[in-house]
Design an enzyme around this catalytic site. Structure first.
Site, short mmCIF file in Angstrom:
data_model
loop_
_atom_site.label_atom_id
_atom_site.label_comp_id
_atom_site.label_asym_id
_atom_site.label_seq_id
_atom_site.Cartn_x
_atom_site.Cartn_y
_atom_site.Cartn_z
N GLY A 10 0.87 -1.17 0.00
CA GLY A 10 0.00 0.00 0.00
C GLY A 10 0.91 1.21 0.00
N PHE A 11 1.02 1.83 -1.19
CA PHE A 11 2.03 2.87 -1.32
C PHE A 11 1.40 4.18 -1.80
CE2 PHE A 11 6.43 4.16 -2.79
CZ PHE A 11 6.94 4.18 -1.49
N GLY A 12 0.38 4.61 -1.04
CA GLY A 12 -0.24 5.91 -1.29
C GLY A 12 0.37 6.93 -0.34
N GLY A 13 -0.45 7.90 0.09
CA GLY A 13 0.06 8.97 0.96
C GLY A 13 0.73 8.43 2.22
N VAL A 14 0.07 7.50 2.89
CA VAL A 14 0.61 7.01 4.16
C VAL A 14 1.80 6.08 3.93
CG1 VAL A 14 0.07 5.60 6.18
CG2 VAL A 14 -1.57 7.30 5.38
N GLY A 15 1.69 5.18 2.96
CA GLY A 15 2.79 4.25 2.67
C GLY A 15 4.06 5.01 2.31
N LYS A 114 -7.78 -0.22 8.49
CA LYS A 114 -8.66 -0.77 9.54
C LYS A 114 -9.47 -1.97 9.08
CE LYS A 114 -9.86 3.64 9.75
NZ LYS A 114 -8.63 4.34 9.44
N GLU A 199 -13.69 13.87 2.57
CA GLU A 199 -13.64 13.11 1.32
C GLU A 199 -14.80 13.52 0.42
OE1 GLU A 199 -11.56 10.38 0.74
OE2 GLU A 199 -10.54 10.54 2.66
N LYS A 214 -12.51 2.28 14.56
CA LYS A 214 -11.42 2.50 15.54
C LYS A 214 -11.83 2.00 16.92
CE LYS A 214 -9.73 6.49 12.97
NZ LYS A 214 -10.04 7.90 12.70
N1 LIG Z 1 -4.48 9.32 5.39
C1 LIG Z 1 -4.28 9.24 6.68
O1 LIG Z 1 -3.78 10.15 7.28
C2 LIG Z 1 -4.60 7.96 7.42
C3 LIG Z 1 -4.62 7.95 8.81
C4 LIG Z 1 -4.82 6.73 9.48
C5 LIG Z 1 -5.04 5.57 8.74
N2 LIG Z 1 -5.07 5.66 7.38
C6 LIG Z 1 -5.29 4.44 6.61
O2 LIG Z 1 -4.12 4.20 5.86
C7 LIG Z 1 -4.45 3.53 4.67
C8 LIG Z 1 -3.78 4.23 3.51
O3 LIG Z 1 -4.23 5.55 3.43
P1 LIG Z 1 -3.71 6.51 2.27
O4 LIG Z 1 -4.19 7.85 2.61
O5 LIG Z 1 -2.27 6.28 2.02
O6 LIG Z 1 -4.54 5.93 1.03
P2 LIG Z 1 -4.18 6.06 -0.51
O7 LIG Z 1 -3.36 7.26 -0.76
O8 LIG Z 1 -5.47 5.87 -1.25
O9 LIG Z 1 -3.24 4.78 -0.79
C9 LIG Z 1 -3.71 3.48 -0.82
C10 LIG Z 1 -2.64 2.64 -1.45
O10 LIG Z 1 -3.05 1.28 -1.40
C11 LIG Z 1 -2.71 0.71 -2.64
N3 LIG Z 1 -3.43 -0.53 -2.93
C12 LIG Z 1 -4.71 -0.72 -3.34
N4 LIG Z 1 -4.94 -2.04 -3.54
C13 LIG Z 1 -3.75 -2.68 -3.26
C14 LIG Z 1 -3.32 -4.01 -3.34
N5 LIG Z 1 -4.16 -4.99 -3.70
N6 LIG Z 1 -2.04 -4.29 -3.02
C15 LIG Z 1 -1.17 -3.32 -2.66
N7 LIG Z 1 -1.53 -2.04 -2.59
C16 LIG Z 1 -2.80 -1.71 -2.88
C17 LIG Z 1 -2.99 1.78 -3.66
O11 LIG Z 1 -2.29 1.40 -4.84
P3 LIG Z 1 -2.36 2.26 -6.23
O12 LIG Z 1 -1.51 3.46 -5.91
O13 LIG Z 1 -1.76 1.35 -7.21
O14 LIG Z 1 -3.81 2.56 -6.43
C18 LIG Z 1 -2.39 2.96 -2.93
O15 LIG Z 1 -1.00 3.00 -3.14
C19 LIG Z 1 -5.98 3.53 4.58
O16 LIG Z 1 -6.45 2.28 4.98
C20 LIG Z 1 -6.39 4.58 5.58
O17 LIG Z 1 -7.66 4.30 6.15
C21 LIG Z 1 -4.85 6.80 6.71
#
Ligand SMILES: NC(=O)c1ccc[n+]([C@@H]2O[C@H](COP(=O)([O-])OP(=O)(O)OC[C@H]3O[C@@H](n4cnc5c(N)ncnc54)[C@H](OP(=O)(O)O)[C@@H]3O)[C@@H](O)[C@H]2O)c1
Length: 332
Positions: A10-15, A114, A199, A214
């Site tokens: 999972g390599f979006g914002g948090v990753g 979660k 969102e 949570k």
């Molecule tokens: N944002 C926050 O501050 C925050 C705070 C606490 C918890 N969280 C949790 O952290 C998680 C990530 O948040 P985010 O903001 O980083 O979300 P995001 O930016 O949407 O990133 C999600 C990542 O997951 C990847 N993904 C989707 N399907 C996958 C799979 N089958 N295998 C591997 N990777 C996969 C996506 O890949 P692609 O790039 O290829 O689409 C994307 O890189 C969420 O569950 C969120 O609830 C976030």
């Protein structure tokens, strides 16, 4: 010196924030834990990159198509997984397969999403117990606000009688805008969406599901409950009218969306809904996108924490706090 190989799924914002913070803290891990911490793999839904020697910052922008999935992570030789994919509490989301694979193999695992913890918490706990893997989940349980750690470390040995938490930043922001400026829910929501604080589809936050997730994770993983989402009463803020807010204001009360866990007759109950607080209560003064938790125990009385970290850095830091707990345990 012991080597620890980390993978991030999972390599979006948090990753990405987690990867970058981890690389910047490598010298710290070396100095404090005598640990050579290498980031050996990262992947999104369709692409990834790996290196047994450890990825450097520049390599994180060159993901290759086709490198993704639990098998890719396993092949990277990682012995610790950080899972940061999308959250889906109704299905467990893509994280579930990564977590099953990692925990079955006995790899210590840090969870940020979660969904799988809510949907298959009991199974994942059993997998960790069976394989001896450490399962940590600060990032999934309100991240920058300590929740599970308060119970596991600071209140260790105490019996938790009650927990109240303002666990969702978006709803706290919206309710505050409605209360202080007298605007309606739709107006506050539109403003928050334009400002990037809500969102495009805000229902997970506004209908109380994010708070419920949570809360359920804290109840099950922190307090030893075995609740499912069906056991929770969940109310959101979407139908709070300006008139109701005005009435509360007139009585000197501040509304908050609160997750509450209580014990009674040997059972643990959890619910999410609006509660109101007098101005002198610290919960009435939890502002903007801050979160808070109040825990009552039989021996230490009330403990209160308020968190205000900037995302996604704060979430990354919560996951890496979990990593340090693992390093300390494995080097002991
Ligand atoms: N944002 C926050 O501050 C925050 C705070 C606490 C918890 N969280 C949790 O952290 C998680 C990530 O948040 P985010 O903001 O980083 O979300 P995001 O930016 O949407 O990133 C999600 C990542 O997951 C990847 N993904 C989707 N399907 C996958 C799979 N089958 N295998 C591997 N990777 C996969 C996506 O890949 P692609 O790039 O290829 O689409 C994307 O890189 C969420 O569950 C969120 O609830 C976030």
């Amino acid at each position: 010196m012991k080597t620890f190989r980390i993978a991030i799924a999972g390599f979006g914002g948090v990753g990405r924030a987690t990867a970058s913070l981890l690389l910047s803290r490598r010298a710290r891990y070396c100095e404090i834990y005598d640990a050579d911490v290498r980031l050996v793999a990262v992947c999104g839904s369709r692409s990834g990159v790996k290196s047994a020697y450890g990825l450097e910052k520049e390599q994180l922008s060159t993901l290759e198509d086709g490198l993704s999935g639990p098998a890719f992570i396993e092949e990277s030789g990682a012995d610790i997984l950080i899972e940061a994919g999308p959250s889906d509490f109704r299905t467990g989301g893509p994280g579930l397969a990564y977590l099953r694979s990692s925990l079955s193999a006995g790899h210590d695992t840090i969870v940020i999403s979660k969904g799988a913890l809510v949907h298959r918490g009991r199974e994942l706990r059993a997998l960790a117990k069976g394989s001896g893997a450490i399962l940590k989940l600060s990032g999934a349980a309100a991240a920058a606000l300590p929740t599970i750690d308060l119970v596991e470390h600071n209140l260790k040995g105490c019996e938790v009688l009650e927990v109240e938490g303002i666990l969702n930043a978006t709803t706290n922001y919206l309710l505050e805008a409605m209360t202080t400026r007298g605007i309606g829910f739709e107006h506050a929501l539109r403003e928050a969406q334009l400002g990037g604080f809500a969102e495009a589809d805000p229902r997970n936050d506004t209908e109380g599901w994010d708070t419920a997730c949570k809360l359920l994770i804290l109840a099950n993983f922190g307090l030893g409950a075995d609740l499912t989402m069906n056991d929770l009463t969940v109310e959101g803020i979407q139908s709070v009218s300006a008139e109701r807010i005005e009435a509360w204001r007139g009585q000197g009360l501040v509304p908050k969306l609160v997750g509450r866990i209580s014990r009674g007759n040997g059972a643990i109950r959890a619910e999410v809904g609006i509660r109101t607080y007098p101005l002198a209560d610290p919960f009435a003064n939890v502002r903007g996108r801050d979160k808070a938790i109040r825990i009552v125990t039989e021996a230490m009385g009330k403990t209160l924490a308020i968190g205000s970290g900037m995302e996604p850095l704060a979430t990354a830091a919560a996951a890496l706090k979990d990593l340090e707990h693992i390093l300390a345990a494995r080097m002991a």
